[in-house]
Scaffold this motif. Sequence first.
Motif, PDB file in Angstrom:
ATOM      1  N   VAL A 271      33.652  34.017  39.528  1.00 40.02           N
ATOM      2  CA  VAL A 271      35.087  34.338  39.481  1.00 40.02           C
ATOM      3  C   VAL A 271      35.419  35.399  40.522  1.00 40.02           C
ATOM      4  O   VAL A 271      36.463  35.347  41.188  1.00 40.02           O
ATOM      5  N   PHE A 272      34.505  36.345  40.701  1.00 46.07           N
ATOM      6  CA  PHE A 272      34.706  37.398  41.698  1.00 46.07           C
ATOM      7  C   PHE A 272      34.776  36.798  43.108  1.00 46.07           C
ATOM      8  O   PHE A 272      35.652  37.149  43.895  1.00 46.07           O
ATOM      9  N   LEU A 273      33.860  35.876  43.412  1.00 49.64           N
ATOM     10  CA  LEU A 273      33.888  35.236  44.731  1.00 49.64           C
ATOM     11  C   LEU A 273      35.184  34.462  44.937  1.00 49.64           C
ATOM     12  O   LEU A 273      35.783  34.509  46.020  1.00 49.64           O
ATOM     13  N   LYS A 274      35.621  33.737  43.913  1.00 50.24           N
ATOM     14  CA  LYS A 274      36.863  32.965  44.033  1.00 50.24           C
ATOM     15  C   LYS A 274      38.063  33.884  44.238  1.00 50.24           C
ATOM     16  O   LYS A 274      39.029  33.506  44.922  1.00 50.24           O
ATOM     17  N   SER A 275      38.012  35.061  43.652  1.00 47.96           N
ATOM     18  CA  SER A 275      39.094  36.028  43.852  1.00 47.96           C
ATOM     19  C   SER A 275      39.101  36.562  45.279  1.00 47.96           C
ATOM     20  O   SER A 275      40.162  36.757  45.881  1.00 47.96           O
ATOM     21  N   LEU A 276      37.901  36.788  45.819  1.00 44.29           N
ATOM     22  CA  LEU A 276      37.812  37.322  47.181  1.00 44.29           C
ATOM     23  C   LEU A 276      38.407  36.379  48.218  1.00 44.29           C
ATOM     24  O   LEU A 276      38.955  36.818  49.227  1.00 44.29           O
ATOM     25  N   VAL A 277      38.285  35.075  47.969  1.00 49.13           N
ATOM     26  CA  VAL A 277      38.774  34.106  48.941  1.00 49.13           C
ATOM     27  C   VAL A 277      40.210  33.658  48.620  1.00 49.13           C
ATOM     28  O   VAL A 277      40.790  32.855  49.342  1.00 49.13           O
ATOM     29  N   GLY A 278      40.767  34.188  47.532  1.00 51.17           N
ATOM     30  CA  GLY A 278      42.162  33.896  47.210  1.00 51.17           C
ATOM     31  C   GLY A 278      42.381  32.656  46.383  1.00 51.17           C
ATOM     32  O   GLY A 278      43.522  32.210  46.216  1.00 51.17           O
ATOM     33  N   LEU A 279      41.314  32.065  45.819  1.00 44.92           N
ATOM     34  CA  LEU A 279      41.474  30.890  44.962  1.00 44.92           C
ATOM     35  C   LEU A 279      41.950  31.283  43.569  1.00 44.92           C
ATOM     36  O   LEU A 279      42.568  30.486  42.870  1.00 44.92           O
ATOM     37  N   LEU A 280      41.633  32.508  43.150  1.00 50.29           N
ATOM     38  CA  LEU A 280      42.130  33.069  41.898  1.00 50.29           C
ATOM     39  C   LEU A 280      42.839  34.382  42.202  1.00 50.29           C
ATOM     40  O   LEU A 280      42.364  35.158  43.040  1.00 50.29           O
ATOM     41  N   LYS A 281      43.948  34.618  41.520  1.00 46.99           N
ATOM     42  CA  LYS A 281      44.698  35.858  41.739  1.00 46.99           C
ATOM     43  C   LYS A 281      44.348  36.865  40.655  1.00 46.99           C
ATOM     44  O   LYS A 281      44.428  36.552  39.456  1.00 46.99           O
ATOM     45  N   PRO A 282      43.939  38.060  41.026  1.00 42.06           N
ATOM     46  CA  PRO A 282      43.600  39.071  40.010  1.00 42.06           C
ATOM     47  C   PRO A 282      44.840  39.557  39.273  1.00 42.06           C
ATOM     48  O   PRO A 282      45.971  39.426  39.757  1.00 42.06           O
ATOM     49  N   ASP A 283      44.625  40.139  38.081  1.00 40.34           N
ATOM     50  CA  ASP A 283      45.734  40.698  37.313  1.00 40.34           C
ATOM     51  C   ASP A 283      46.296  41.942  38.001  1.00 40.34           C
ATOM     52  O   ASP A 283      47.509  42.174  38.004  1.00 40.34           O
ATOM     53  N   ARG A 284      45.394  42.722  38.540  1.00 42.50           N
ATOM     54  CA  ARG A 284      45.826  43.908  39.297  1.00 42.50           C
ATOM     55  C   ARG A 284      44.701  44.336  40.228  1.00 42.50           C
ATOM     56  O   ARG A 284      43.554  43.897  40.091  1.00 42.50           O
ATOM     57  N   GLY A 285      45.036  45.203  41.165  1.00 44.47           N
ATOM     58  CA  GLY A 285      44.047  45.690  42.121  1.00 44.47           C
ATOM     59  C   GLY A 285      44.265  45.139  43.514  1.00 44.47           C
ATOM     60  O   GLY A 285      45.194  44.352  43.765  1.00 44.47           O
ATOM     61  N   HIS A 286      43.408  45.563  44.422  1.00 42.22           N
ATOM     62  CA  HIS A 286      43.545  45.215  45.836  1.00 42.22           C
ATOM     63  C   HIS A 286      42.242  44.618  46.368  1.00 42.22           C
ATOM     64  O   HIS A 286      41.145  45.016  45.959  1.00 42.22           O
ATOM     65  N   ILE A 287      42.387  43.658  47.276  1.00 41.18           N
ATOM     66  CA  ILE A 287      41.258  43.100  48.017  1.00 41.18           C
ATOM     67  C   ILE A 287      41.622  43.193  49.496  1.00 41.18           C
ATOM     68  O   ILE A 287      42.405  42.383  50.003  1.00 41.18           O
ATOM     69  N   TRP A 288      41.079  44.194  50.148  1.00 37.90           N
ATOM     70  CA  TRP A 288      41.382  44.393  51.557  1.00 37.90           C
ATOM     71  C   TRP A 288      40.364  43.646  52.419  1.00 37.90           C
ATOM     72  O   TRP A 288      39.169  43.911  52.364  1.00 37.90           O
TER      73      TRP A 288
END
Length: 355
Positions: A45-62
């Motif tokens: 899930v973390f990897l999918k969030s990093l590539v933008g396939l899943l949107k986190p509830d809050r926080g930043h991915i720079w």
Amino acid sequence: MGVEIRVEGLTKSFGRQTIWQDVSLTVPAGEISVLLGPSGTGKSVFLKSLVGLLKPDRGHIWIGDRDLPRLPESKLYETRKLFGVLFQDGALFGSMNLYDNVAFPLREHTKKSESQVRQIVMEKLELVGLVGAERKLPGEISGGMKKRAGLARALVLDPEILLVDEPDSGLDPVRTALLNQTMVDLNAEIGATFLIVTHDINTARTVPDNIGLLFLRELVMFGPREMLLSSEEPVVRQFLNARTVGPIGMSEEKDVSELEAEAALGRDPGRLPPIPPQLMTSDGRIRPGQHAPGAWCAAHGVTPPAGSFVDDLGRDWVEEWPRYVASMAPGAAAAADGGFAGDPRPGPSAPGAGR
């Protein structure tokens, strides 16, 4: 050169179930990082969030200077081109041969001619050792070859970030070791930022420059390899020792009564195993993200586990490293005692060999 990934306060949940919360870490540009954790802790899930396939509830991915969760669709599409992804099973199209599988991203996302496509595809297949197998279908090759074909496809757009999800899944120890060597060599060759999710302890201990551990919806730690491999955190010791004793249970977390019973019996997750020398490139070159064995421990006053940084032939690489670096310098002459005379490339006695 790779791109830095900076994660700040990231939280993700599905309904009422929190996957992880307030995760913050920095994946250094151009280095190899590994993310560990028990099954079900949300690493994929973390990897999918990093590539933008899943949107986190809050926080930043720079990603460089772009905050991924807040990008408009057009900018998100462009940013995704910085990524290459190797999925657990390779995710190859079963009806396409390896050549067409690897060529697919080029044909979909670029306007390159077929002659240009062929040149790039064959170059990537050569990088992963699959030249000669390009006309085979995925169903005609081994699991290890599928992984390498998936890796070639992940590399075909020259990504600056490579995400690798469970590269050891379904592979025997020898193929896992060969794939590890391929990734170390690729990092030296292309300079991309690598983030690898794995359960394989040997991979985690020998391949990366940095390691992180997810547990109980939180990031226990993330930092240089030696920091985690010398940590006295019970969950780290249990995971590295593959012990049943410790906070990790079949349902991820043991209840209080189980932990109290273990404590009453004087049981603990065991001593940390020695930190092995890091896996070197096939040609012996030193990667930019690679640091001198024992350097982090020495800088932070940490005594590593007994036997650390000693290879299979008993050579202590804290002592050997300065001579090895000198032998790899352009035009350097071998030491008179023959430490690295003639061929400085790693052999059975070099860091990471046979591990």
